[in-house]
Design a protein around this motif. Structure first.
Motif, PDB file in Angstrom:
ATOM      1  N   SER A  78       1.205   0.995  -4.318  1.00  0.00           N
ATOM      2  CA  SER A  78       0.619   2.306  -4.658  1.00  0.00           C
ATOM      3  C   SER A  78      -0.790   2.477  -4.121  1.00  0.00           C
ATOM      4  O   SER A  78      -1.145   3.534  -3.598  1.00  0.00           O
ATOM      5  CB  SER A  78       0.618   2.508  -6.174  1.00  0.00           C
ATOM      6  N   SER A  79      -1.606   1.451  -4.221  1.00  0.00           N
ATOM      7  CA  SER A  79      -3.002   1.551  -3.776  1.00  0.00           C
ATOM      8  C   SER A  79      -3.139   1.367  -2.268  1.00  0.00           C
ATOM      9  O   SER A  79      -4.218   1.555  -1.719  1.00  0.00           O
ATOM     10  CB  SER A  79      -3.860   0.514  -4.503  1.00  0.00           C
ATOM     11  N   LYS A  80      -2.060   1.013  -1.599  1.00  0.00           N
ATOM     12  CA  LYS A  80      -2.094   0.752  -0.159  1.00  0.00           C
ATOM     13  C   LYS A  80      -1.372   1.821   0.646  1.00  0.00           C
ATOM     14  O   LYS A  80      -1.137   1.648   1.836  1.00  0.00           O
ATOM     15  CB  LYS A  80      -1.453  -0.601   0.134  1.00  0.00           C
ATOM     16  N   LEU A  81      -1.048   2.933   0.016  1.00  0.00           N
ATOM     17  CA  LEU A  81      -0.287   3.977   0.672  1.00  0.00           C
ATOM     18  C   LEU A  81      -1.093   4.636   1.786  1.00  0.00           C
ATOM     19  O   LEU A  81      -2.279   4.924   1.631  1.00  0.00           O
ATOM     20  CB  LEU A  81       0.130   5.027  -0.360  1.00  0.00           C
ATOM     21  N   ALA A  82      -0.440   4.877   2.907  1.00  0.00           N
ATOM     22  CA  ALA A  82      -1.087   5.545   4.040  1.00  0.00           C
ATOM     23  C   ALA A  82      -1.407   6.993   3.676  1.00  0.00           C
ATOM     24  O   ALA A  82      -0.810   7.573   2.769  1.00  0.00           O
ATOM     25  CB  ALA A  82      -0.175   5.492   5.264  1.00  0.00           C
ATOM     26  N   ASP A  83      -2.334   7.568   4.406  1.00  0.00           N
ATOM     27  CA  ASP A  83      -2.745   8.954   4.174  1.00  0.00           C
ATOM     28  C   ASP A  83      -1.575   9.910   4.371  1.00  0.00           C
ATOM     29  O   ASP A  83      -0.742   9.722   5.264  1.00  0.00           O
ATOM     30  CB  ASP A  83      -3.872   9.343   5.127  1.00  0.00           C
ATOM     31  N   ASN A  84      -1.553  10.942   3.555  1.00  0.00           N
ATOM     32  CA  ASN A  84      -0.629  12.066   3.660  1.00  0.00           C
ATOM     33  C   ASN A  84       0.827  11.765   3.331  1.00  0.00           C
ATOM     34  O   ASN A  84       1.676  12.627   3.517  1.00  0.00           O
ATOM     35  CB  ASN A  84      -0.715  12.720   5.050  1.00  0.00           C
ATOM     36  N   ILE A  85       1.136  10.560   2.863  1.00  0.00           N
ATOM     37  CA  ILE A  85       2.499  10.275   2.403  1.00  0.00           C
ATOM     38  C   ILE A  85       2.639  10.917   1.029  1.00  0.00           C
ATOM     39  O   ILE A  85       1.823  10.683   0.144  1.00  0.00           O
ATOM     40  CB  ILE A  85       2.764   8.755   2.293  1.00  0.00           C
ATOM     41  N   LYS A  86       3.642  11.753   0.861  1.00  0.00           N
ATOM     42  CA  LYS A  86       3.842  12.451  -0.403  1.00  0.00           C
ATOM     43  C   LYS A  86       4.737  11.632  -1.318  1.00  0.00           C
ATOM     44  O   LYS A  86       5.860  11.294  -0.944  1.00  0.00           O
ATOM     45  CB  LYS A  86       4.478  13.816  -0.160  1.00  0.00           C
TER      46      LYS A  86
END
Length: 98
Positions: free
Chosen positions: A69-77
């Motif tokens: 969760s804290s490592k999610l790439a930008d703009n992934i919904k």
């Protein structure tokens, strides 16, 4: 069209195959181990570009289960199961990449 990818790009080339054939109206939903491709250090430039266009989703429960969760790439919904159903209804046709 909705494309679901449930395998990690470290395990199979499902995501790569999907990316090679999608059109300009398609969206991708990463589920199960496929959500690993949503992490910052594992996503491809093409995924980043599609995410910037609002065309990449990840199932929240699967993201949380894998601790990214804290490592999610930008703009992934992130979406829940109700959001998954909404995507299926909205796009009418779904293709599963396994």
């Amino acid at each position: 069209m909705l494309h679901t990818v449930n395998k990690s790009s470290f395990e199979r080339n499902s995501l790569k195959s999907c990316l090679n054939i999608i059109d300009d109206t398609s969206v991708i939903l990463l589920i199960e181990d496929g959500v690993i491709s949503a992490a910052k250090n594992t996503n491809t430039p093409m995924i980043a570009n599609l995410a910037a266009q609002g065309r990449v989703y990840a199932l929240q429960g699967d993201v949380e289960a894998r601790g990214i969760s804290s490592k999610l790439a930008d703009n992934i919904k992130l979406i829940d199961y109700a959001g998954f159903v909404d995507l299926v209804v909205e796009h009418g046709t779904a293709v599963s990449w396994v």
